[in-house]
Design an enzyme around this catalytic site. Structure first.
Site, PDB file in Angstrom:
ATOM      1  N   GLU A 179       0.838  -1.212   0.000  1.00 56.70           N
ATOM      2  CA  GLU A 179       0.000   0.000   0.000  1.00 56.70           C
ATOM      3  C   GLU A 179       0.870   1.259   0.000  1.00 56.70           C
ATOM      4  O   GLU A 179       0.537   2.251  -0.634  1.00 56.70           O
ATOM      5  CB  GLU A 179      -0.948  -0.026   1.208  1.00 56.70           C
ATOM      6  CG  GLU A 179      -1.993  -1.126   1.051  1.00 56.70           C
ATOM      7  CD  GLU A 179      -2.893  -1.279   2.254  1.00 56.70           C
ATOM      8  OE1 GLU A 179      -2.356  -1.531   3.353  1.00 56.70           O
ATOM      9  OE2 GLU A 179      -4.118  -1.149   2.096  1.00 56.70           O
ATOM     10  N   GLU A 225      -3.908  -9.821   2.850  1.00 57.68           N
ATOM     11  CA  GLU A 225      -4.811  -9.700   4.005  1.00 57.68           C
ATOM     12  C   GLU A 225      -5.898 -10.768   4.008  1.00 57.68           C
ATOM     13  O   GLU A 225      -6.386 -11.178   5.058  1.00 57.68           O
ATOM     14  CB  GLU A 225      -5.454  -8.306   4.032  1.00 57.68           C
ATOM     15  CG  GLU A 225      -4.512  -7.195   4.498  1.00 57.68           C
ATOM     16  CD  GLU A 225      -3.637  -6.615   3.419  1.00 57.68           C
ATOM     17  OE1 GLU A 225      -3.566  -7.177   2.299  1.00 57.68           O
ATOM     18  OE2 GLU A 225      -2.997  -5.578   3.693  1.00 57.68           O
TER      19      GLU A 225
HETATM   20  N1  COA Z   1       3.704  -8.632  11.235  1.00 60.41           N
HETATM   21  C1  COA Z   1       4.451  -9.008  12.276  1.00 60.41           C
HETATM   22  N2  COA Z   1       5.566  -9.727  12.158  1.00 60.41           N
HETATM   23  C2  COA Z   1       5.946 -10.055  10.913  1.00 60.41           C
HETATM   24  C3  COA Z   1       5.224  -9.693   9.773  1.00 60.41           C
HETATM   25  C4  COA Z   1       4.047  -8.940   9.974  1.00 60.41           C
HETATM   26  N3  COA Z   1       3.313  -8.500   8.968  1.00 60.41           N
HETATM   27  N4  COA Z   1       5.836 -10.186   8.674  1.00 60.41           N
HETATM   28  C5  COA Z   1       6.933 -10.834   9.127  1.00 60.41           C
HETATM   29  N5  COA Z   1       6.992 -10.752  10.474  1.00 60.41           N
HETATM   30  C6  COA Z   1       8.030 -11.286  11.357  1.00 60.41           C
HETATM   31  C7  COA Z   1       7.850 -12.791  11.554  1.00 60.41           C
HETATM   32  O1  COA Z   1       6.874 -13.047  12.563  1.00 60.41           O
HETATM   33  C8  COA Z   1       9.248 -13.157  11.984  1.00 60.41           C
HETATM   34  O2  COA Z   1       9.458 -12.734  13.319  1.00 60.41           O
HETATM   35  P1  COA Z   1       9.884 -13.774  14.479  1.00 60.41           P
HETATM   36  O3  COA Z   1      11.184 -14.334  13.981  1.00 60.41           O
HETATM   37  O4  COA Z   1       9.995 -12.893  15.669  1.00 60.41           O
HETATM   38  O5  COA Z   1       8.802 -14.787  14.523  1.00 60.41           O
HETATM   39  C9  COA Z   1      10.137 -12.254  11.129  1.00 60.41           C
HETATM   40  O6  COA Z   1       9.307 -11.164  10.739  1.00 60.41           O
HETATM   41  C10 COA Z   1      10.674 -12.930   9.870  1.00 60.41           C
HETATM   42  O7  COA Z   1       9.561 -13.436   9.153  1.00 60.41           O
HETATM   43  P2  COA Z   1       9.413 -14.993   8.714  1.00 60.41           P
HETATM   44  O8  COA Z   1       7.958 -15.280   8.559  1.00 60.41           O
HETATM   45  O9  COA Z   1      10.185 -15.840   9.623  1.00 60.41           O
HETATM   46  O10 COA Z   1      10.147 -14.925   7.286  1.00 60.41           O
HETATM   47  P3  COA Z   1       9.851 -15.844   6.009  1.00 60.41           P
HETATM   48  O11 COA Z   1      10.895 -15.509   5.003  1.00 60.41           O
HETATM   49  O12 COA Z   1       9.651 -17.261   6.416  1.00 60.41           O
HETATM   50  O13 COA Z   1       8.426 -15.338   5.441  1.00 60.41           O
HETATM   51  C11 COA Z   1       6.795 -13.706   4.761  1.00 60.41           C
HETATM   52  C12 COA Z   1       8.291 -14.052   4.938  1.00 60.41           C
HETATM   53  C13 COA Z   1       6.751 -12.228   4.359  1.00 60.41           C
HETATM   54  C14 COA Z   1       6.177 -14.561   3.651  1.00 60.41           C
HETATM   55  C15 COA Z   1       6.035 -13.944   6.096  1.00 60.41           C
HETATM   56  O14 COA Z   1       6.751 -13.304   7.137  1.00 60.41           O
HETATM   57  C16 COA Z   1       4.622 -13.419   6.105  1.00 60.41           C
HETATM   58  O15 COA Z   1       3.738 -14.024   5.531  1.00 60.41           O
HETATM   59  N6  COA Z   1       4.374 -12.250   6.751  1.00 60.41           N
HETATM   60  C17 COA Z   1       3.098 -11.675   6.865  1.00 60.41           C
HETATM   61  C18 COA Z   1       2.735 -10.884   5.638  1.00 60.41           C
HETATM   62  C19 COA Z   1       1.336 -10.330   5.713  1.00 60.41           C
HETATM   63  O16 COA Z   1       0.365 -11.041   5.835  1.00 60.41           O
HETATM   64  N7  COA Z   1       1.232  -9.000   5.633  1.00 60.41           N
HETATM   65  C20 COA Z   1      -0.014  -8.321   5.664  1.00 60.41           C
HETATM   66  C21 COA Z   1      -0.293  -7.881   7.041  1.00 60.41           C
HETATM   67  S1  COA Z   1      -1.939  -7.215   7.241  1.00 60.41           S
END
Ligand code: COA
Length: 263
Positions: free
Chosen positions: A116, A136
C-alpha cells in the site's frame, strides 16, 4: 519529532535528496504503531522542507515492509485497531500527497501495508528479490491502507482482484507491464539507480515538479476519499469477526512459539 528521536527508520539527506530507510529488519520492517507515526512525521516534515527536492524510501534487510505488525494487531482492541487504520490514512496521504516526488527503492517483501505504501509512491524501482502482495485475505481481512482503491487505479480492476482475492505474493518483475514497477535492476544497483533518478528530479524547478505530481495524482484518482472510508468500515467489521480474530491470533502465536523454542 526530531530525526534523532526516530527508532524505526532513518532519514538521511544528501544534497536535495532525502532517503528514508525503514529499520525493523528482524521483523521484515513490519509496521507497528510507532513506525506508522514515524513514517507520517518524517514524510510530513520532508514535504515542508524547501531544501529537499525528492525522496527515496527503502527498507533495511530482506524486507521493504511485510505489512502492518500482525502481532500488534493480535493484542489490539477493536477501537485500537480502528485508530491504527485511521492513522494509516494520514500516513499514506503523507506520502501520496507529499509535495516532493517519492521514489520507492524496493529491496524485498512489500506486502499488505508495504505494498500500500508502494502504491502511494510516484516511481518504483525494484531489485530481483522484491515481491509484492496484498495477502490480508489470508487473515480473513481486507487491506485498510488504500490497497483496494489504489491497486485498481494502478493495476486495473481484474489484476487487482486476482491479487486481493488470492493473496498471492508476486515478484516485482511481474508488475512492470502494469506500470506499477518502473524498472527492475540488480540488487547492487538498486540504490544508485533510485538516487540517480531522485537527483535528476530534484534538479528540476520544484514548483513544476510539484505541479506535475498534483496533476498526475488527480488524473489517476476516482472518489478516493469515499473508497477509503468504505475500505476502513469493511475491514473494521472483518477484524472483529470470529475468523479475523482467530487468524490474527494464530499468526502471533506461531511467532511466539518459535521464539519460545529458540530460547
Ligand atoms: N507482522 C508481524 N511480524 C511479521 C510480519 C508482519 N506483517 N511479517 C513478518 N513478520 C516477522 C515474523 O513473525 C518473523 O518474526 P519472528 O522471527 O519474531 O517470529 C520475522 O518477521 C521474519 O519473518 P518470517 O515469517 O520468519 O520470514 P519468512 O521468510 O519465512 O516469510 C513472509 C516471509 C513475508 C512470507 C512472512 O513473514 C509473512 O507471511 N508475513 C506476513 C505478511 C502479511 O500477511 N502481511 C499483511 C499484514 S496485514
Amino acid at each position: 519529532m526530531t530525526k534523532e528521536a526516530y527508532q524505526t527508520l532513518s532519514v538521511e539527506t544528501s544534497g536535495r535528496v532525502a532517503v528514508v530507510t525503514l529499520r525493523r529488519a528482524d521483523q521484515l520492517n513490519a509496521m507497528n504503531k510507532r513506525m506508522q507515526g514515524e513514517i507520517t512525521a518524517a514524510f510530513e516534515a520532508l514535504s515542508q522542507d524547501e531544501g529537499i527536492g525528492a525522496i527515496v524510501v527503502t527498507g533495511e534487510g530482506r524486507g521493504f515492509m511485510a505489512g502492518a505488525d500482525i502481532k500488534e494487531y493480535a493484542a489490539q482492541t477493536g477501537a485500537d485497531f480502528d485508530a491504527f487504520q485511521a492513522a494509516g490514512t494520514r500516513m499514506y496521504a503523507a506520502i501520496e500527497d507529499n509535495r516532493k516526488p517519492v521514489i520507492a527503492a524496493l529491496n524485498g517483501y512489500a506486502l499488505g501495508g508495504g505494498m500500500e505504501l508502494v502504491l502511494c509512491c510516484d516511481i518504483v524501482i525494484a531489485n530481483q528479490f522484491a515481491k509484492l502482495g496484498l495477502p490480508e485475505i489470508k487473515l480473513g481481512l481486507v487491506p485498510g491502507g488504500g490497497g483496494t482503491q489504489r491497486s485498481v487505479a494502478k493495476l486495473g480492476r481484474n489484476r487487482a482482484n486476482m491479487l486481493l482475492m488470492t493473496g498471492a505474493i508476486v515478484p516485482a518483475s511481474e508488475f512492470v507491464d502494469t506500470g506499477l514497477v518502473n524498472e527492475v535492476v540488480d540488487a547492487e544497483k538498486l540504490m544508485s539507480r533510485a538516487l540517480e533518478l531522485a537527483e535528476m528530479i530534484a534538479a528540476e524547478p520544484p514548483a513544476a515538479i510539484e505541479g506535475l505530481k498534483r496533476l498526475t495524482a488527480h488524473a489517476a484518482r476516482g472518489d478516493l476519499a469515499k473508497g477509503l472510508a468504505m475500505e476502513r468500515d469493511i475491514l473494521g467489521e472483518l477484524y472483529r469477526s470470529e475468523i479475523g480474530q482467530k487468524r490474527v491470533r494464530e499468526f502471533a502465536e506461531k511467532s511466539a512459539a518459535r521464539a519460545g523454542k529458540a530460547n
